[in-house]
Design an enzyme around this catalytic site. Structure first.
Site, short mmCIF file in Angstrom:
data_model
loop_
_atom_site.label_atom_id
_atom_site.label_comp_id
_atom_site.label_asym_id
_atom_site.label_seq_id
_atom_site.Cartn_x
_atom_site.Cartn_y
_atom_site.Cartn_z
N TYR A 264 0.65 -1.37 0.00
CA TYR A 264 -0.04 -0.13 0.31
C TYR A 264 0.47 1.22 0.38
O TYR A 264 1.54 1.52 1.06
CB TYR A 264 -0.80 -0.13 1.23
CG TYR A 264 -1.86 -0.97 1.16
CD1 TYR A 264 -2.63 -1.49 0.26
CD2 TYR A 264 -1.45 -2.66 1.65
CE1 TYR A 264 -4.17 -2.76 0.23
CE2 TYR A 264 -2.09 -3.94 1.65
CZ TYR A 264 -3.45 -3.40 1.13
OH TYR A 264 -3.97 -4.09 0.71
N LEU B 50 8.46 -5.23 -12.55
CA LEU B 50 10.20 -5.48 -13.51
C LEU B 50 10.03 -7.14 -11.99
O LEU B 50 11.29 -7.42 -12.37
CB LEU B 50 11.11 -4.45 -12.90
CG LEU B 50 10.83 -3.16 -13.12
CD1 LEU B 50 12.06 -2.55 -13.31
CD2 LEU B 50 10.57 -3.48 -15.19
N TYR C 110 8.04 -19.41 -15.32
CA TYR C 110 8.79 -18.73 -15.90
C TYR C 110 7.90 -17.30 -17.79
O TYR C 110 6.86 -16.84 -17.47
CB TYR C 110 9.39 -17.95 -16.44
CG TYR C 110 10.93 -17.08 -16.87
CD1 TYR C 110 10.94 -15.76 -15.31
CD2 TYR C 110 11.02 -16.42 -17.86
CE1 TYR C 110 11.21 -14.25 -16.40
CE2 TYR C 110 11.47 -15.30 -18.54
CZ TYR C 110 11.37 -13.84 -17.55
OH TYR C 110 12.10 -12.76 -17.77
N TYR D 91 -7.03 -6.59 -16.29
CA TYR D 91 -7.31 -4.82 -15.84
C TYR D 91 -7.53 -3.85 -16.69
O TYR D 91 -8.52 -3.33 -16.02
CB TYR D 91 -6.46 -4.55 -14.72
CG TYR D 91 -6.38 -5.87 -13.16
CD1 TYR D 91 -6.42 -7.12 -12.85
CD2 TYR D 91 -7.03 -5.09 -12.92
CE1 TYR D 91 -6.25 -7.63 -12.32
CE2 TYR D 91 -6.78 -5.53 -10.97
CZ TYR D 91 -7.37 -6.80 -11.23
OH TYR D 91 -7.13 -7.47 -10.06
#
Ligand SMILES: O=c1ccn([C@@H]2O[C@H](COP(=O)(O)OP(=O)(O)O[C@H]3OC[C@@H](O)[C@H](O)[C@H]3O)[C@@H](O)[C@H]2O)c(=O)[nH]1
EC number: 4.1.1.35
Length: 312
Positions: A42, A51, A123, A137
Site C-alpha cells: 500500500y 519488474l 517463467y 484489468y
C-alpha cells in the site's frame, strides 16, 4: 530521479542486491523497501514498473513455485495497487512468451510455441498469464497498462552468479576457465545493452501504446560465435567446452522491432562490442572486489575506557 521524480524501489533481494542501489541511499528522492510483491503493498504512486521476478533460467528454475507466485499473485497485487491509486502499470514481459519460436524474427502478433509443463514453464507461462491479467484489468477496470516484451539483455550490475550466458562467458574468460556452451552452440540469440532497454522502458511507459511492444537488439549471433567474441574481447586463452543441451532451449531468437521504432521512436544505439566491453570492465572490477573482500570476520579490538569496568 535525475528528472526530478520520486522513486520507490521495492525488492525482496532474491536475485537483486543492495549494492546495486547503495549510491542512491540517502538521496531525498529515493526510497528502498524490502518487500516481496507476493504480499500486497500500500503506497501512493503515479507509475509502476513491474519488474519483479527472477529472469535467469537457473534462478527461476531454482524455485518454480516462487517464480509462479511472483508472476501471478505478485502481478495481481500490483494491478490492484494500480487500480486503487489510478497509476499506470508497465509489465516487464519477455521474449520467452514466444517459447521456441516457429516465426523468425518474432513479431508481437505471434502467439508463441511454449511447453506448458516444461522446466521453463514457471517463467514463460507465468509471464504469459501476467500479460493476460494486465489486459483483463485494462478492459474490466480501466487500468492503464504497458507491456514490454524484453529480449536478452546484459550489462553492469548483473549478479556474478546470474547464470545467463553473458555473465557466465565473461567470468569464465576472465578467470581462464572453459567457456561452457550448452549443446552445439548453433542456437541463436540477440543481445541488447541495459541502457538501451531502460530508454525503451521509459519511452513505452510515457507513450500511449497499450499493446505489447518488443524491446531488444536485432543483431543475432549463434552462441558459439558469441563465446568466441567474448574470448577475443577479454583476450583470454580459455577453451570452449561443449556441455549437454538445456531442455526446451529456444533454438533461435531475434526481435522484430518495427513497432517500437514506429510507435516509440526507439531503437538500440549501443553496439554489441561496446556494451560487452563495459560489462567486461564491470566484472573485472567485481572479481577484484571479491578478492579483496573475503568477509573473514576480524577480531574486535578490546575497547578499554578509563574509569569504567566492562561487563560482558
Ligand atoms: O553458460 C551458458 C549459459 C547459457 N548458454 C546458452 O546460451 C543461450 C542463452 O541462455 P541464457 O540463459 O542467457 O538466456 P535465455 O535466452 O535462455 O533466456 C532468457 O531469455 C530472455 C529473458 O526473458 C530472460 O533473461 C531469460 O529467460 C541458451 O541457448 C543457453 O543454452 C550456454 O551455452 N552456456
Amino acid at each position: 530521479m535525475m528528472d526530478g521524480h520520486e522513486v520507490t524501489v521495492v525488492d525482496n533481494f532474491f536475485t537483486g542486491r543492495k549494492r546495486n542501489v547503495e549510491h542512491w541511499i540517502g538521496h531525498e528522492n529515493f526510497e528502498l523497501i524490502n518487500h516481496d510483491v507476493v504480499e500486497p503493498l500500500y503506497i501512493e504512486v503515479d507509475q509502476i514498473y513491474h519488474l519483479a521476478s527472477p529472469a535467469s533460467p537457473p534462478s527461476y528454475m531454482y524455485n518454480p513455485i516462487k517464480t509462479l507466485k511472483t508472476n501471478t499473485i505478485g502481478t495481481l497485487n500490483v494491478l490492484g495497487l494500480a487500480k486503487r491509486v489510478g497509476a499506470r502499470l508497465l509489465l516487464a514481459s519477455t521474449s520467452e512468451v514466444y517459447g521456441d519460436p516457429e516465426v523468425h524474427p518474432q513479431t508481437e502478433d505471434y502467439w508463441g510455441h511454449v511447453n506448458p509443463i516444461g522446466p521453463r514453464a514457471c517463467y514463460d507461462e507465468g509471464k504469459r498469464v501476467a500479460e493476460t491479467m494486465c489486459y483483463a484489468y485494462m478492459k474490466q477496470e480501466g487500468v492503464e497498462v504497458r507491456v514490454a516484451r524484453i529480449f536478452n539483455t546484459f550489462g553492469p550490475r548483473m549478479h556474478m552468479n546470474d547464470g545467463r550466458v553473458v555473465s557466465n562467458f565473461i567470468l569464465q574468460a576472465l578467470q581462464g576457465e572453459p567457456l561452457t556452451v550448452y549443446g552445439s552452440g548453433s542456437q541463436t540469440r540477440a543481445f541488447q545493452y541495459v541502457s538501451d532497454l531502460v530508454n525503451g522502458l521509459v519511452a513505452l511507459m510515457n507513450s500511449n501504446v497499450s499493446s505489447p511492444v518488443n524491446l531488444g537488439n536485432p543483431e543475432e549471433h549463434t552462441i558459439l560465435e558469441f563465446a568466441q567474441l567474448i574470448k577475443n574481447l577479454v583476450g583470454s586463452g580459455s577453451e570452449i567446452q561443449f556441455l549437454s543441451e538445456a531442455q526446451d532451449d529456444p533454438q533461435k531468437r531475434k526481435p522484430d522491432i518495427k513497432k517500437a521504432k514506429l510507435m516509440l521512436g526507439w531503437e538500440p544505439v549501443v553496439p554489441l562490442e561496446e556494451g560487452l566491453n563495459k560489462a567486461i570492465h564491470y566484472f573485472r572490477k567485481e572479481l577484484e572486489y571479491q578478492a579483496n573482500n573475503q568477509y573473514i570476520p576480524k577480531p574486535k579490538p578490546a575497547r578499554i575506557k578509563k574509569g569504567r569496568t566492562r561487563h560482558n
